[in-house]
Motif scaffolding. Structure first.
Motif, PDB file in Angstrom:
ATOM      1  N   UNK A  49       0.854  -1.183   0.000  1.00  0.00           N
ATOM      2  CA  UNK A  49       0.000   0.000   0.000  1.00  0.00           C
ATOM      3  C   UNK A  49       0.890   1.234   0.000  1.00  0.00           C
ATOM      4  N   UNK A  50       0.562   2.208  -0.852  1.00  0.00           N
ATOM      5  CA  UNK A  50       1.258   3.496  -0.821  1.00  0.00           C
ATOM      6  C   UNK A  50       0.269   4.600  -1.158  1.00  0.00           C
ATOM      7  N   UNK A  51       0.741   5.826  -1.167  1.00  0.00           N
ATOM      8  CA  UNK A  51      -0.168   6.958  -1.402  1.00  0.00           C
ATOM      9  C   UNK A  51      -0.786   6.919  -2.792  1.00  0.00           C
ATOM     10  N   UNK A  52      -0.036   6.479  -3.776  1.00  0.00           N
ATOM     11  CA  UNK A  52      -0.566   6.422  -5.131  1.00  0.00           C
ATOM     12  C   UNK A  52      -1.550   5.272  -5.324  1.00  0.00           C
ATOM     13  N   UNK A  53      -1.421   4.235  -4.524  1.00  0.00           N
ATOM     14  CA  UNK A  53      -2.287   3.058  -4.657  1.00  0.00           C
ATOM     15  C   UNK A  53      -2.772   2.641  -3.263  1.00  0.00           C
ATOM     16  N   UNK A  54      -3.656   3.451  -2.654  1.00  0.00           N
ATOM     17  CA  UNK A  54      -4.096   3.135  -1.284  1.00  0.00           C
ATOM     18  C   UNK A  54      -4.867   1.827  -1.176  1.00  0.00           C
ATOM     19  N   UNK A  55      -5.453   1.343  -2.267  1.00  0.00           N
ATOM     20  CA  UNK A  55      -6.169   0.064  -2.206  1.00  0.00           C
ATOM     21  C   UNK A  55      -5.198  -1.105  -2.151  1.00  0.00           C
ATOM     22  N   UNK A  56      -3.935  -0.874  -2.490  1.00  0.00           N
ATOM     23  CA  UNK A  56      -2.910  -1.898  -2.374  1.00  0.00           C
ATOM     24  C   UNK A  56      -2.779  -2.759  -3.611  1.00  0.00           C
ATOM     25  N   UNK A  57      -1.648  -3.440  -3.694  1.00  0.00           N
ATOM     26  CA  UNK A  57      -1.366  -4.380  -4.776  1.00  0.00           C
ATOM     27  C   UNK A  57      -0.798  -5.634  -4.133  1.00  0.00           C
ATOM     28  N   UNK A  58      -1.318  -6.795  -4.538  1.00  0.00           N
ATOM     29  CA  UNK A  58      -0.843  -8.047  -3.948  1.00  0.00           C
ATOM     30  C   UNK A  58       0.563  -8.361  -4.460  1.00  0.00           C
ATOM     31  N   UNK A  59       1.425  -8.712  -3.525  1.00  0.00           N
ATOM     32  CA  UNK A  59       2.800  -9.093  -3.842  1.00  0.00           C
ATOM     33  C   UNK A  59       3.127 -10.373  -3.081  1.00  0.00           C
ATOM     34  N   UNK A  60       4.273 -10.953  -3.384  1.00  0.00           N
ATOM     35  CA  UNK A  60       4.741 -12.129  -2.671  1.00  0.00           C
ATOM     36  C   UNK A  60       6.044 -11.766  -1.959  1.00  0.00           C
ATOM     37  N   UNK A  61       6.075 -11.958  -0.650  1.00  0.00           N
ATOM     38  CA  UNK A  61       7.281 -11.729   0.140  1.00  0.00           C
ATOM     39  C   UNK A  61       8.080 -13.025   0.116  1.00  0.00           C
ATOM     40  N   UNK A  62       9.339 -12.957  -0.343  1.00  0.00           N
ATOM     41  CA  UNK A  62      10.102 -14.187  -0.535  1.00  0.00           C
ATOM     42  C   UNK A  62      11.171 -14.431   0.528  1.00  0.00           C
ATOM     43  N   UNK A  63      11.663 -13.363   1.168  1.00  0.00           N
ATOM     44  CA  UNK A  63      12.668 -13.548   2.228  1.00  0.00           C
ATOM     45  C   UNK A  63      12.956 -12.225   2.910  1.00  0.00           C
ATOM     46  N   UNK A  64      13.662 -12.294   4.030  1.00  0.00           N
ATOM     47  CA  UNK A  64      14.139 -11.091   4.696  1.00  0.00           C
ATOM     48  C   UNK A  64      15.269 -10.503   3.861  1.00  0.00           C
ATOM     49  N   UNK A  65      15.391  -9.181   3.878  1.00  0.00           N
ATOM     50  CA  UNK A  65      16.530  -8.534   3.238  1.00  0.00           C
ATOM     51  C   UNK A  65      17.782  -8.888   4.028  1.00  0.00           C
ATOM     52  N   UNK A  66      18.973  -8.688   3.445  1.00  0.00           N
ATOM     53  CA  UNK A  66      20.203  -8.992   4.189  1.00  0.00           C
ATOM     54  C   UNK A  66      20.264  -8.221   5.510  1.00  0.00           C
ATOM     55  N   UNK A  67      20.881  -8.837   6.509  1.00  0.00           N
ATOM     56  CA  UNK A  67      20.865  -8.232   7.846  1.00  0.00           C
ATOM     57  C   UNK A  67      21.507  -6.856   7.886  1.00  0.00           C
ATOM     58  N   UNK A  68      22.524  -6.580   7.062  1.00  0.00           N
ATOM     59  CA  UNK A  68      23.150  -5.259   7.095  1.00  0.00           C
ATOM     60  C   UNK A  68      22.214  -4.165   6.577  1.00  0.00           C
ATOM     61  N   UNK A  69      21.136  -4.525   5.900  1.00  0.00           N
ATOM     62  CA  UNK A  69      20.136  -3.553   5.459  1.00  0.00           C
ATOM     63  C   UNK A  69      19.033  -3.356   6.496  1.00  0.00           C
TER      64      UNK A  69
END
Length: 81
Positions: A49-69
């Protein structure tokens, strides 16, 4: 943030499971990082969800970002399109 009222039991569980032995903010962040990495089951569906698309867009979360990020905030890698 959720509208959930603080709970003494919840806060105690976080202190004992997530950030135990964390003595500064970087250590607390890494406690959260490893806790989430262990508890989340990838991949999973989420809504971006963001300001341009408040209704949201479905995505797939695949993993955590690297720990240093993830020193200051938790980030994940997503499959988009």
């Amino acid at each position: 943030m959720s509208g959930t009222a603080p709970s003494k039991n919840r806060e105690e569980r976080i202190d004992m499971e997530v950030v135990v032995d964390a003595y500064n903010e970087d250590e607390r962040a890494m406690g959260w990082y490893y806790y989430l990495q262990d508890k989340l089951q990838f991949p999973f569906k989420a809504k971006w969800v963001n300001r341009q698309r408040p209704q949201g867009k479905e995505i797939e979360v695949v993993e955590m970002s690297p720990e240093d990020e993830c020193i200051r905030s938790m980030f994940v890698e997503v499959r988009y399109r």
